[in-house]
Design an enzyme around this catalytic site. Structure first.
Site, short mmCIF file in Angstrom:
data_model
loop_
_atom_site.label_atom_id
_atom_site.label_comp_id
_atom_site.label_asym_id
_atom_site.label_seq_id
_atom_site.Cartn_x
_atom_site.Cartn_y
_atom_site.Cartn_z
N HIS A 237 0.87 -1.18 0.00
CA HIS A 237 0.00 0.00 0.00
C HIS A 237 0.90 1.22 0.00
CE1 HIS A 237 -3.01 2.89 1.29
NE2 HIS A 237 -3.95 1.99 1.17
N ARG A 257 -6.55 10.38 0.04
CA ARG A 257 -6.42 10.89 -1.33
C ARG A 257 -7.78 11.00 -2.00
NH1 ARG A 257 -3.00 6.59 -3.44
NH2 ARG A 257 -3.18 5.65 -1.38
#
Lengths: 604, 249
Positions: A237, A257
């Site tokens: 990740h 994000r």
């Protein structure tokens, strides 16, 4: 066998995260007497840590979405190595599974119109992730847990399964394990067994995974004669915490994000604009102005007329870009890059949409994310590889053995999209439960097994106590983790992988001689000593697969083979088996042929 | 304040079971940002691999590593060593309210038994499943619960008076509130909350709210509104007469 505590069920589910719970609920609802066996307390499985959301083409936040688009995004994110039938079923059935959770009491965040809200995530064309702030996994596991306890499921908490027992015909007969609390052995006899044991992340040093992720189900299947697929694909990740050391690897949701957070290097550049791969050209914003316009539209619940920011590229792409920045000397003080949401959203919005991120940084890193950027870097998070299963029934190559969730392979191909794991759990958990119950109904009784096999396994499990000399299992485990991090991490080379195989050989010798103090009652050192065997076998499966695949694709990057080779490797999956001799072997197999109507969807 | 300048920390950890045990001292090195759980893990890795302790997420999301640190009920994974003075010995004990299995691990199965007594959501027939975020907020607060059972541990009805047969404890009153206040729920659990789950035992000392790592306002937002609803039903004379006249519940 009277010597050991024995329970008899139609269906035995191993693992009580999202997939295991969903499988048990389905099996029980179908009338099967169902056991749910888990290593932790109920509700503590890794699903609880999932943050961002569950992907499903509900078309609630954007009515243009459809299963077809979800299928296309999933295949593209997986670099077309996914088992197409799994991706198809997943895209088609996820919406129904999410609505069902809502009916069972899950309270997802709402849109202005009162429907299920959906958030944007990397690689998803439309806002697709139903979520609850940044604690979606907790909502899911609690909902399933509360539903499950009213289904008559027999729950066995804090028991670890070490071995799948089979009859003379090779059909599953039961599972042998031990109670963590007392150390006593226990046998769960069953006509069908469902593996729902999660992943393998504890083989790496920097990981978002808990102690439970020791590759149990992967190894149980391999040892029982099942096959693994796509083992080379391990997802790092892009955004784990990098500082302070004690929380290195702890996950920061992609939701940061999705809510407008941007990635910057030490020169304050948004480097993702320079990292848009060819296959995604034209789909992402090319200027900061365009990216900002997209965020502003999304935040105010408008349909954006701009393309999405490149921070929302797929995880493999973002993780590699971060690594490149750090290597080029443009990293943050503690070896990551900056993730900034403070300059993009108001403190109130951040606290409302990302409460646990706010809390986590404030408490553990003394960073106020509403005012300061976070420091982030890649962390081992998920394995796309897993037990090979039939897409429709989730049955493995071992008769009566099923697998669902992260332990099953094939759904995500070379890279998983964020949000597709939670939906994977409920879509295929349900299917595994349904087909396991059906399989059990077709059999009159649980198969018998060889008592000697049980005795041999029991003896093997107790061996570490008998040793006079030997290493501490924690030392061997740490060395394995550091080695895998260094040699079988985000970027790989032939030299490193060959050297890793040699290291695994040496670690095996050390693991075979670890020594344990104390007695068998709740003894974490003993538990770890046993887990080393699974982790070493699966580390080898990952390493051998990574060595064979001489190309770069999705989560697998070879520095010595940087190109994506669609002609050869793009047409093949790698399959791992364990030979009679105990050797781990990997071979390539052609991808299944996709029907024309699905091919058309991908072309669009 | 304990800082990571080649410092060491000394922990005093309970080693034993329900029949007794003793506090045992261990010293480990301190790294920057370390939490109590890290120190416990370091003890396991360096001194006592057989020492029992539960944990999972190490990020305050799963509620597994509850313990009493210097007498305060806490999640060990969220308790930083720099909260303590340099040279201070930190004591770590298992939760007091539940029987000890081994070392820091308690038998919390009673809590799971309570949870299975509580039924599921009873959605309104034919609902379109539309409701606002504002309506969601009210129950989402309760659904933040990570089942660390710290509230159960400090509740004096359970901890000091051991009324586990009569009172489900704050955790499960929160769960009941999450169902009762769900915008689309049609169920009625008030009589059970009064008679079976023993809400009357709570005398609103708010100890549970104080220790909640998720900052759920347990007493004010969950327990008091439930108590008010019960008072309205059973003890409001006007409502009582109205029910008698109309035959409504």
């Amino acid at each position: 066998m009277d010597k050991y505590e024995t329970h008899e069920h139609d269906v035995v589910v191993i693992g009580a995260g999202g997939a295991g719970l969903r499988a048990a609920i389905e099996a029980s609802a179908a009338g099967a007497k169902t056991a749910l066996v888990c290593k932790s307390l109920l509700g503590k499985a890794h699903t609880v840590m999932a943050e961002g959301g569950v992907a499903a083409a509900l078309a609630s936040a954007d009515n243009r979405d459809s299963w077809q688009t979800h299928f296309r995004d999933t295949m593209k994110g997986g670099k077309y190595l996914n088992q197409y039938r799994m991706a198809e079923l997943h895209a088609q059935e996820a919406p129904e599974r999410v609505r069902e959770l809502q009916e069972w009491g899950a309270v997802f965040d709402r849109t202005h119109r009162g429907g299920l809200n959906q958030r944007n995530f990397g690689g998803h064309t439309y806002p697709r992730l139903a979520h609850v702030g940044d604690r979606t996994g907790l909502e899911m596991i609690r909902t399933l847990q509360d539903q499950g306890v009213h289904q008559g499921i027999d729950v066995f908490m804090e028991a670890t399964v070490r071995h799948i027992l089979k009859d003379d015909d090779g059909h599953v007969a039961g599972a042998l394990g031990y109670w963590r609390e007392s150390g006593r052995f226990v046998i769960f006899r069953g006509k069908s067994i469902v593996l729902a044991t999660g992943g393998i992340g504890r083989c790496w040093d920097i990981t978002s995974n808990s102690w439970e992720y020791t590759a149990d189900g992967h190894a149980l299947a391999l040892w029982a004669g099942g096959e693994l697929i796509d083992s080379e694909f391990v997802q790092f990740h892009p955004t784990g915490m990098v500082w302070p050391p004690s929380v290195k690897g702890t996950l920061i949701t992609e939701g940061v994000r999705g809510e407008g957070g941007v990635l910057k290097n030490s020169e304050q550049e948004r480097f993702m604009f320079d990292n848009i791969p060819e296959m995604f050209q034209g789909e992402y914003a090319e200027t900061e102005e365009e990216a900002t316009r997209w965020v502003e539209a999304v935040v105010s619940d408008q349909r954006p007329d701009a393309r999405r920011p490149p921070e929302l590229l797929t995880r493999d792409v973002v993780a590699r870009a971060i690594r490149r920045e750090v290597r080029a000397g443009r990293g943050s003080p503690h070896g990551g890059v900056f993730l900034d949401i403070a300059s993009k959203r108001s403190p109130e919005a951040i606290k409302r949409k990302l409460p646990s991120m706010y809390h986590q940084f404030k408490e553990l890193a003394n960073v106020d994310i509403t005012a300061q950027p976070m420091e982030v870097g890649p962390t081992c998070h998920y394995t796309m590889g897993g037990v090979r299963v039939d897409a429709d029934s989730q049955e493995t190559g071992v008769p009566g053995l099923f697998a669902a969730g992260e332990v099953a392979g094939g759904m995500h191909g070379a890279n998983r999209l964020g949000g597709n794991s939670l939906s994977d759990l409920i879509v295929f958990g349900k299917r595994a439960g349904e087909f396991a119950a059906q399989h059990a109904a077709e059999r009159s009784a649980a198969s018998s097994f060889d008592d000697n096999e049980v005795e041999q396994q029991a003896e093997k499990m107790l061996a570490p106590f008998g040793r006079e000399q030997g290493e501490n299992p924690y030392t061997v485990h740490n060395d394995l983790r550091n080695m895998m991090q260094e040699k079988v991490g985000i970027v790989r080379t032939e030299d490193d992988l060959v050297s890793a195989l040699e290291d695994i050989g040496r670690l095996r010798e050390r693991a075979a001689t670890v020594k344990i103090g104390g007695n068998i009652g709740f003894n974490p050192g003993w538990h770890l000593a046993l887990d080393l065997e699974n982790m070493l076998d699966i580390s080898e499966a990952v390493t051998r697969s990574a060595l064979l695949r001489e190309e770069s694709r999705g989560a697998h990057t070879r520095e010595d083979f940087p190109e994506t080779d669609d002609e050869t490797w793009g047409q093949q999956n790698l399959v791992t088996t364990r030979e009679e001799s105990g050797e781990i072997a990997v071979r390539a197999e052609p991808l299944p042929e996709m029907p024309d109507e699905l091919k058309e969807l991908i072309k669009e | 304040m304990i800082e990571a300048t080649n410092q060491q920390v000394t922990l005093e950890i309970f080693r034993g079971d329900d029949d007794g045990g003793e506090m045992t001292e261990y010293t480990v090195e301190v790294q920057e940002g370390m939490v109590v759980l890290d120190a416990v893990h370091a003890v396991q890795a360096q001194h006592a691999p057989e020492m029992a302790c539960r944990w999972n997420c190490k990020a305050g999301k799963c509620g597994s590593c509850s313990a009493e640190v210097n007498g305060h009920p806490k999640l060990m994974c969220m308790d930083r060593l720099d909260n303590y003075e340099a040279g201070e010995t930190i004591s770590v004990r298992p939760l007091k309210t539940f029987p000890v299995i081994k070392d820091l691990v308690c038998d919390v199965s009673w809590n799971f038994e309570q949870n299975s007594r509580i039924g599921q959501l009873q959605p309104r027939q034919g609902t379109d499943w539309l409701f606002t975020q504002r309506e969601a907020d009210r129950v989402q607060e309760f659904r933040k619960c990570i089942e660390c059972f710290l509230c159960q541990n400090v509740c004096h009805v359970l901890r000091d008076h051991d009324r586990k047969d009569d009172f489900v404890g704050p955790r499960f009153l929160v769960r009941l509130a999450s169902l009762e206040m769900h915008p689309l729920d049609d169920g009625d659990r008030l009589d059970e909350i009064k008679d079976e789950y023993g809400i009357g035992y709570c005398n609103i000392t708010k100890c549970c709210t104080e220790v909640c790592p998720e900052s759920i306002t347990i007493t004010d937002n969950a327990i008091i509104p439930l108590k008010e609803r019960i008072v309205d039903r059973h003890y409001d004379p006007v409502a009582w007469i109205w029910r008698k006249l109309t035959g409504q519940k």
